[in-house]
Design a protein around this motif. Structure first.
Motif, short mmCIF file in Angstrom:
data_model
loop_
_atom_site.label_atom_id
_atom_site.label_comp_id
_atom_site.label_asym_id
_atom_site.label_seq_id
_atom_site.Cartn_x
_atom_site.Cartn_y
_atom_site.Cartn_z
N PHE A 1 -5.65 -19.37 -16.63
CA PHE A 1 -4.54 -19.39 -15.73
C PHE A 1 -4.50 -18.86 -13.96
O PHE A 1 -4.39 -18.98 -13.20
CB PHE A 1 -3.58 -18.24 -16.25
CG PHE A 1 -2.93 -18.54 -17.65
CD1 PHE A 1 -2.87 -19.82 -18.32
CD2 PHE A 1 -1.71 -18.29 -17.91
CE1 PHE A 1 -1.91 -20.79 -19.26
CE2 PHE A 1 -0.88 -18.72 -18.71
CZ PHE A 1 -1.38 -19.90 -19.07
N PRO A 2 -6.09 -17.86 -14.06
CA PRO A 2 -5.85 -17.77 -12.37
C PRO A 2 -6.26 -19.25 -11.98
O PRO A 2 -5.78 -18.91 -10.60
CB PRO A 2 -7.31 -17.06 -12.35
CG PRO A 2 -7.46 -16.34 -13.49
CD PRO A 2 -6.77 -17.09 -14.93
N LEU A 3 -7.16 -20.22 -12.33
CA LEU A 3 -7.10 -21.54 -11.10
C LEU A 3 -5.89 -21.74 -11.27
O LEU A 3 -5.37 -22.53 -10.55
CB LEU A 3 -8.01 -22.05 -12.18
CG LEU A 3 -9.26 -21.65 -12.58
CD1 LEU A 3 -10.32 -22.54 -13.57
CD2 LEU A 3 -10.43 -21.31 -10.95
N TYR A 4 -4.72 -22.05 -12.56
CA TYR A 4 -3.29 -22.30 -12.22
C TYR A 4 -2.04 -21.33 -11.53
O TYR A 4 -0.90 -21.92 -10.94
CB TYR A 4 -3.13 -22.41 -13.60
CG TYR A 4 -3.57 -23.26 -14.40
CD1 TYR A 4 -4.93 -24.23 -13.99
CD2 TYR A 4 -3.71 -22.91 -16.05
CE1 TYR A 4 -5.88 -24.76 -15.62
CE2 TYR A 4 -5.11 -23.69 -17.14
CZ TYR A 4 -5.70 -24.68 -16.28
OH TYR A 4 -6.59 -24.80 -17.14
N GLU A 5 -2.88 -20.30 -11.10
CA GLU A 5 -2.11 -19.27 -9.95
C GLU A 5 -1.06 -18.96 -10.79
O GLU A 5 -0.06 -19.24 -10.79
CB GLU A 5 -1.46 -19.76 -8.78
CG GLU A 5 -2.44 -20.54 -7.90
CD GLU A 5 -2.12 -21.28 -6.72
OE1 GLU A 5 -0.52 -21.28 -6.81
OE2 GLU A 5 -2.01 -21.91 -5.87
N ALA A 6 -1.67 -18.73 -12.88
CA ALA A 6 -0.78 -18.37 -13.33
C ALA A 6 -1.31 -17.13 -14.34
O ALA A 6 -0.77 -16.45 -15.15
CB ALA A 6 -0.55 -18.78 -14.59
N SER A 7 -1.90 -16.32 -13.00
CA SER A 7 -2.37 -15.05 -14.53
C SER A 7 -1.09 -13.91 -14.39
O SER A 7 -1.26 -13.33 -15.19
CB SER A 7 -2.83 -14.07 -13.47
OG SER A 7 -4.69 -14.67 -12.64
N HIS A 8 0.22 -14.36 -14.13
CA HIS A 8 1.02 -13.16 -14.65
C HIS A 8 1.92 -13.93 -15.94
O HIS A 8 2.70 -13.18 -16.18
CB HIS A 8 2.06 -13.53 -13.30
CG HIS A 8 2.49 -14.21 -12.98
ND1 HIS A 8 2.40 -15.20 -12.67
CD2 HIS A 8 4.35 -14.95 -13.04
CE1 HIS A 8 2.87 -17.19 -12.41
NE2 HIS A 8 3.72 -16.15 -12.06
#
Length: 413
Positions: free
Chosen positions: A213-220
């Motif tokens: 998810f950090p690669l997808y800018e979706a950590s949240h």
């Protein structure tokens, strides 16, 4: 989906010339002799996962002395650790029935209504089914049919062509249900497993997905997706829900780009669209096919931006076909179709966390079922290829926020 590992040493020895002779004799009444037979893998690496697809090539001599080349497509069980599972799913039984009974009925319904529609390749039914699982089909490549590049995704023209063909198929299946009653119990699910043997796999895949998810800018979104995934059932094994008043159809069941083939003329104009691989059909809301196809197989610039338009386009073609076939019940409304897509949103996570990465991954020797199911180093390497390549990153950045804002990861049970 299909086994993508080309290994000529593992071609099934039982699939010999004799298995095809009755089909050749049907096609060539003036056959004198079969001069040669060659069996070869037909799917490239990473193109198929649950069955082994082979091409049987023949050189013939006819009674007038002329020579003729012919080929057939043969589907058999995969040469993988997943072989026993696939054998237990009843998918070959289901596909034989769909090709052998339902598609001819659907096509006849349209002919009687004054419209000529063909849904797929010619199916060759054996007089005596061999002990091994086998489905023999026309080689559509002989008529110029091709798959389009899965990694690029389908443009609006080819997307609309598939949606129209799905709508025609769905409409005929709904009318047949009203005329002739329920489909067999095998069509209540995509795969008919006796027990859920994929729980560990789903947990491993979801964990790897969230870690990316950090690669997808979706950590949240990680916590929401992890919580949802931990309690979600396997949609491929799930029984179709019985929702009162919901419009239901026979879904293709595995409606991704590699299971559609296109024929174009010499100048590139689209002539025809056919289905292949009908092993996982399920009688349920058309929402399944729509989510599965649009999210997995369309170009990124239309996948989300034109999602509602594509549903509207499908609905228009669906109602046109239902009217043509004199559907006896009220036509499904566009609003009810959108409501069903929300209701069946459980499909979104397996599509975007597993199917979409498979569609976008590079071809390689490890793009196969064994690597996919492996929980060790080989599996980790393949999952990294699936979830960390630039194509999947671009898609996830667009799809994940859309899915989250639709409530696709909301735990409601």
């Amino acid at each position: 989906m299909v086994q993508g590992k080309e290994d000529t040493e593992q071609l099934p020895a039982w699939l010999d010339q004799q298995k095809f002779e009755e089909f050749i004799e049907r096609d060539f009444s003036n056959l004198k002799k079969i001069k040669s037979f060659q069996l070869e893998p037909s799917a490239g690496k990473g193109e198929n996962y649950t069955t082994l697809l082979l091409r049987a090539n023949f050189e013939l001599e006819l009674k007038d002395g002329s020579q003729q080349s012919i080929s057939y497509m043969a589907k058999v069980l995969p040469n993988s650790g997943n072989r026993d599972n696939v054998a237990s799913w009843k998918v070959f039984d289901k596909e034989r029935q769909t090709y052998g009974q339902y598609i001819p009925e659907f096509e006849q319904m349209y002919r009687e209504a004054g419209k000529d529609i063909t849904f797929g390749p010619r199916y060759y039914e054996a007089k005596n089914q061999p002990e091994e699982e086998l489905i023999v089909l026309e080689d559509l490549g002989k008529r110029g049919f091709k798959n389009l590049d899965r990694q690029s995704g389908l443009d609006i023209l080819h997307t609309e062509a598939i949606l129209e063909k799905l709508a025609q198929f769905h409409a005929a299946s709904a009318v047949r249900f009203e005329l002739k009653g329920a489909y067999p119990a095998e069509y209540d699910r995509n795969v008919c497993s006796q027990e859920d043997t994929f729980r560990d796999f789903r947990e491993t895949q979801t964990k790897a997905y969230v870690e990316a998810f950090p690669l997808y800018e979706a950590s949240h979104l990680a916590k929401a997706v992890e919580s949802y995934g931990s309690q979600a059932e396997d949609m491929f094994q799930a029984y179709a829900p019985q929702i009162e008043g919901e419009f239901r159809v026979l879904n293709h069941g595995d409606a991704w780009c590699n299971n559609f083939m296109f024929q174009h003329d010499e100048t590139g104009n689209l002539l025809e669209t056919y289905f292949v691989d009908l092993q996982m059909s399920r009688f349920s809301s058309p929402a399944q096919d729509l989510l599965y196809f649009i999210l997995s197989s369309t170009q990124l610039d239309i996948k989300i931006a034109k999602f509602d338009y594509l549903i509207m386009y499908y609905h228009k073609k669906l109602t046109e076909s239902l009217k043509l076939l004199k559907y006896s019940k009220p036509l499904p409304s566009l609003r009810s179709l959108h409501q069903s897509i929300f209701t069946h949103g459980d499909w979104i996570l397996p599509i975007i966390s597993l199917l979409l990465p498979i569609v976008l991954v590079d071809s390689s020797d490890d793009a196969n079922t064994d690597s996919l199911m492996d929980s060790g180093g080989a599996g980790d390497k393949f999952r990294n290829n699936l979830l960390q390549n630039p194509r999947i990153i671009r898609h996830q950045k667009v799809i994940l926020p859309w899915a989250y804002h639709r409530g696709a990861f909301e735990v409601t049970k």
